[in-house]
Design an enzyme around this catalytic site. Structure first.
Site, PDB file in Angstrom:
ATOM      1  N   HIS A  46       6.385  29.813 102.676  1.00 59.25           N
ATOM      2  CA  HIS A  46       6.122  28.374 102.459  1.00 59.25           C
ATOM      3  C   HIS A  46       5.952  27.714 103.831  1.00 59.25           C
ATOM      4  CE1 HIS A  46       7.395  28.458  98.118  1.00 59.25           C
ATOM      5  NE2 HIS A  46       7.920  29.584  98.572  1.00 59.25           N
ATOM      6  N   HIS A  56       7.763  30.903  92.066  1.00 59.35           N
ATOM      7  CA  HIS A  56       8.666  30.102  92.904  1.00 59.35           C
ATOM      8  C   HIS A  56       9.574  29.228  92.044  1.00 59.35           C
ATOM      9  CE1 HIS A  56      10.071  27.799  96.292  1.00 59.35           C
ATOM     10  NE2 HIS A  56       9.381  26.727  96.017  1.00 59.35           N
ATOM     11  N   HIS A 157       7.453  20.339  89.502  1.00 60.36           N
ATOM     12  CA  HIS A 157       7.124  21.772  89.529  1.00 60.36           C
ATOM     13  C   HIS A 157       7.097  22.347  88.101  1.00 60.36           C
ATOM     14  CE1 HIS A 157       8.208  21.700  93.879  1.00 60.36           C
ATOM     15  NE2 HIS A 157       7.512  22.817  93.959  1.00 60.36           N
TER      16      HIS A 157
HETATM   17 ZN   LIG Z   1       6.313  25.523  98.518  1.00 61.99          ZN
END
Ligand SMILES: [Zn+2]
Length: 212
Positions: A46, A56, A157
């Site tokens: 990252h 992730h 996310h």
């Molecule tokens: Zn990231």
């Protein structure tokens, strides 16, 4: 014309607190009389401008080498959204009609890649839902995360996971005017990895041909 939207990678490039910054270890060096110069890169995946893989933030979700490359290449729209520190951007904040399947959001809330400021703006989970409904497959941002710094449950996310969309983080958008471009930001084919650095560029559209 190409706009490079990738921050330079060196030891001063800040990574997430506790993550591994970039370090170049010189194994062989022409200046020391070696036959070649040869160096090893130590760093988080990252790093600077990077693509997050679904693995992730989703257990058993795909890692970066398995992602379709067409997510990361093609018609793209840059939209400036002035955002308050630590705020989450909503659809109403966009004030532009979305015209591309890839959207890069320029918040201006993380102005210096050499200083990790924790008060950057991020995305509202409902914005991810709204843009998915409009056919958007990738969202990029000029901050270290699509969720705010102290988020524990990472709701934005999670919406990317639900819609199988792609994330680009850490983009350097300050010099790029709003509008339509061709995005090229391919992740490395890193088996099993949860992210990859990308060399992200925006190509000015050829008015006659447009992007593929
Ligand atoms: Zn990231």
């Amino acid at each position: 014309m190409l706009h490079d939207i990738t921050p330079t990678i060196d030891e001063s490039l800040k990574v997430w607190p506790g993550d591994t910054p970039a370090r170049r270890e010189v194994m062989l060096d022409l200046a020391r009389g070696d036959a070649v110069t040869l160096s090893t890169l130590h760093a988080t995946a990252h790093l600077g401008a990077h693509a997050d893989a679904p693995s992730h933030y989703g257990l058993d979700a795909p890692s970066i080498e398995a992602r379709p490359l067409d997510l990361y290449v093609g018609l793209c729209q840059v939209i400036t959204v002035p955002a308050a520190p630590r705020s989450r951007i909503r659809l109403d904040d966009l004030r532009a009609t979305v015209q591309a399947p890839r959207v890069l959001i320029k918040t201006g809330s993380y102005p210096d890649f050499r200083t990790f400021a924790q008060d950057f703006a991020a995305l509202c989970p409902t914005l991810v839902d709204n843009l998915s409904a409009q056919g958007v497959r990738l969202i990029g941002i000029d901050t270290p995360s699509v969720d705010v710094f102290d988020s524990v449950d990472l709701p934005a996310h999670r919406r990317f996971l639900a819609h199988d969309m792609a994330i680009l983080e850490g983009l350097e958008l300050s010099a790029v005017p709003d509008g339509l471009y061709e995005l090229i930001a391919l992740p490395l084919k890193l088996a099993g990895f949860d992210a990859s650095p990308v060399r992200a560029v925006l190509r000015t559209l050829d008015e006659k041909r447009g992007p593929a």
